[in-house]
Motif scaffolding. Structure first.
Motif, PDB file in Angstrom:
ATOM      1  N   ARG A 319       0.812  -1.221   0.000  1.00 51.30           N
ATOM      2  CA  ARG A 319       0.000   0.000   0.000  1.00 51.30           C
ATOM      3  C   ARG A 319       0.845   1.272   0.000  1.00 51.30           C
ATOM      4  O   ARG A 319       0.304   2.371  -0.130  1.00 51.30           O
ATOM      5  CB  ARG A 319      -0.935   0.007   1.222  1.00 51.30           C
ATOM      6  N   ASP A 322       0.416   4.058  -2.742  1.00 55.01           N
ATOM      7  CA  ASP A 322      -0.794   4.880  -2.640  1.00 55.01           C
ATOM      8  C   ASP A 322      -0.660   5.916  -1.531  1.00 55.01           C
ATOM      9  O   ASP A 322      -1.139   7.053  -1.665  1.00 55.01           O
ATOM     10  CB  ASP A 322      -2.004   3.977  -2.406  1.00 55.01           C
ATOM     11  N   PHE A 432      -6.387  -2.399  -5.133  1.00 53.26           N
ATOM     12  CA  PHE A 432      -6.535  -1.590  -3.916  1.00 53.26           C
ATOM     13  C   PHE A 432      -7.409  -0.380  -4.200  1.00 53.26           C
ATOM     14  O   PHE A 432      -7.312   0.231  -5.280  1.00 53.26           O
ATOM     15  CB  PHE A 432      -5.177  -1.095  -3.421  1.00 53.26           C
ATOM     16  N   THR A 434      -7.913   3.269  -4.087  1.00 53.36           N
ATOM     17  CA  THR A 434      -6.949   4.365  -3.996  1.00 53.36           C
ATOM     18  C   THR A 434      -7.596   5.730  -3.793  1.00 53.36           C
ATOM     19  O   THR A 434      -6.913   6.683  -3.433  1.00 53.36           O
ATOM     20  CB  THR A 434      -6.093   4.429  -5.278  1.00 53.36           C
ATOM     21  N   GLY A 464      -7.476   1.980   0.742  1.00 52.38           N
ATOM     22  CA  GLY A 464      -6.614   0.958   1.340  1.00 52.38           C
ATOM     23  C   GLY A 464      -7.192  -0.432   1.308  1.00 52.38           C
ATOM     24  O   GLY A 464      -6.464  -1.417   1.500  1.00 52.38           O
ATOM     25  N   LYS A 466      -8.286  -3.960   0.096  1.00 58.09           N
ATOM     26  CA  LYS A 466      -7.831  -4.850  -0.976  1.00 58.09           C
ATOM     27  C   LYS A 466      -9.053  -5.601  -1.466  1.00 58.09           C
ATOM     28  O   LYS A 466      -9.702  -6.321  -0.705  1.00 58.09           O
ATOM     29  CB  LYS A 466      -6.755  -5.808  -0.455  1.00 58.09           C
TER      30      LYS A 466
END
Length: 492
Positions: A319, A322, A432, A434, A464, A466
């Motif tokens: 992550r 991002d 993910f 974003t 965040g 998934k």
């Protein structure tokens, strides 16, 4: 099902024009370029040093031909490393207010949409006469600096020279070797002294990077997919990963640019600096950090932010890109500003340096050509080619051109991703979240690294997460990719 061919080259040309660029060279520019007569046997004149005997090398992308700089290092006393960076003397052939110069000044930069490249200068110049490719003698501006044992930099001299590149090296290959992933590349092993030369360059870069980190340089990683093309259509999207070779060049260029600022400042010459201001959205950055359990100080502090980012890269690398992008947006973009020696410089918050400009890529960026002309005026003892008002106007214009170039490249990445994904409509992908705002919910796919908007079942999604999404539709002409949210990864 046969998909209709999408002409990405035409989209690229149209996008360039939409953002105010001149993608075509005028007849006057072509005529002027064709009538340039490069010296095939350069004679060493007074004030120009002959440095063709040094083991110069370049590191760049595999397909790069518009080479701006080459490097050479040698050991000094007390653990010091003396560095020479040679920058192509583009001004020797591109005179101020020529047709070539006016075209370059209008566009401001080369633009890299992926499927086609729009060079700031005609190919005969940037890929030939003014490129530091191996096998040709070239005029150059030489920047010297010394890397101290603690990674600090002592700016050195700047002067004119003639150089010859001995080795055109590739980021991926040299990076893998420096990181002990592969044996010594054949070309490096077969060129006498090159292995030792590159190892010493790498040692200098490691010191420089460690020193800037201690000063608060930010560890950022934003995923920008590079378009892989066969010349007609998109074959892949790949992430250009940072490695030891890219870090080496980045550190040398930061130090070289800082040395140029010191040189011009000592000469009392107004210039253009590259700055990233102290973040005005610091409170928002503090709120982002708080979500990760980190408490940043009330006042902007690069060292604290750098420490937070380094920790997050280590604990959550998936992550981290991002998070980096969020921080970049809150910090604000880099810009060009005029600077008069004796005034207080703005500095570059992200690089943790006070004195910085862009002067190492005159084949690709116009501001670098301006800096080169300023330096040469000092070396030749002539009047500055730019007055302060002109520098102010050009700084503002070139800041705008850079932003426009970023928009072209960003749009074309989206368009290319839409072409690549078009045959896969209906498939499921992992990614993910974003972005989550009134503008919409956005997801970045892990493979291929494309981003699109969630158009169905998006309610409740948070940055965040998934997730698994289904591809609903792509529109290459508008750069749109639409998804449907299915479920979180690991849940059904």
């Amino acid at each position: 099902m046969k998909h209709q061919h999408v002409d990405l080259k035409t989209i690229s040309w149209d996008t360039m024009e939409r953002y105010g660029f001149n993608p075509r060279f005028s007849r006057e520019v072509i005529h002027e370029t064709n009538h340039l007569n490069p010296e095939h046997h350069i004679k060493i004149k007074k004030g120009i040093k002959d440095l063709r005997g040094l083991l110069w090398s370049s590191i760049d992308n595999v397909d790069s031909e518009d080479l701006d700089q080459i490097e050479f290092v040698k050991e000094g006393e007390n653990g010091e490393i003396h560095v020479k960076v040679a920058i192509s003397d583009v001004d020797h052939y591109v005179t101020k207010n020529s047709y070539i110069d006016k075209h370059a000044g209008h566009n401001g930069t080369s633009v890299y949409p992926g499927i086609i490249t729009f060079h700031m200068l005609p190919d005969r110049l940037c890929k030939g006469i003014t490129s530091l490719l191996p096998g040709q003698d070239c005029y150059a501006i030489i920047i010297e600096f010394t890397v101290l044992s603690d990674g600090g930099v002592r700016p050195g001299d700047i002067y004119q020279g003639v150089v010859r590149n001995k080795a055109k090296l590739i980021y991926e290959e040299i990076g893998d070797w420096l990181e002990d992933k592969i044996p010594v590349p054949t070309h490096v092993a077969e060129t006498e002294g090159l292995k030792k030369q590159l190892e010493l360059q790498n040692e200098a870069a490691i010191r420089l990077r460690a020193h800037r980190r201690r000063q608060g340089a930010l560890d950022l990683e934003t995923l920008e997919a590079q378009v892989v093309s066969d010349g007609e259509t998109v074959t892949d999207l790949v992430i250009q990963e940072q490695n030891a070779a890219r870090c080496l060049i980045e550190e040398f260029m930061v130090a070289a640019n800082g040395t140029m600022v010191v040189f011009l400042e000592n000469a009392g010459l107004p210039m253009i600096q590259r700055v990233v201001r102290v973040p005005k959205y610091w409170e928002e950055i503090r709120l982002v950090a708080a979500k990760y359990g980190e408490k940043l100080p009330f006042n902007p502090d690069a060292k604290s932010l750098s420490s937070f980012l380094t920790k997050q890269r280590e604990t959550d690398p998936e992550r981290f890109p991002d998070l980096s992008l969020t921080i970049v947006k809150l910090m604000g973009s880099g810009e060009y500003v005029p600077f008069i020696p004796g005034k207080t410089p703005i500095g570059h918050f992200a690089l943790a340096v006070t004195d910085y400009t862009h002067g190492t890529a005159p084949n690709r960026r116009y501001v670098d050509l301006i800096i080169q002309r300023l330096i040469k005026s000092v070396l030749l003892g002539t009047k500055s080619p730019y007055h302060v008002r002109e520098l102010d106007e050009k700084a503002e214009w070139l800041s705008g051109r850079e932003k426009a170039a970023n928009k072209v490249e960003r749009f074309m990445r989206k368009s290319a991703a839409a072409v690549l994904l078009k045959p896969r409509i209906g498939e499921n992908f992992e990614g993910f979240v974003t972005g989550a705002s009134e503008k919409g919910i956005y997801v970045r796919l892990i493979s291929p690294p494309a981003e699109g908007r969630v158009m169905r079942k998006e309610s409740g999604l948070k940055v965040g997460q998934k997730v698994i999404v289904r591809l609903l539709k792509t529109d290459p002409y508008n750069g749109h990719i639409d998804f449907e949210y299915l479920h979180d990864v690991g849940k059904r």
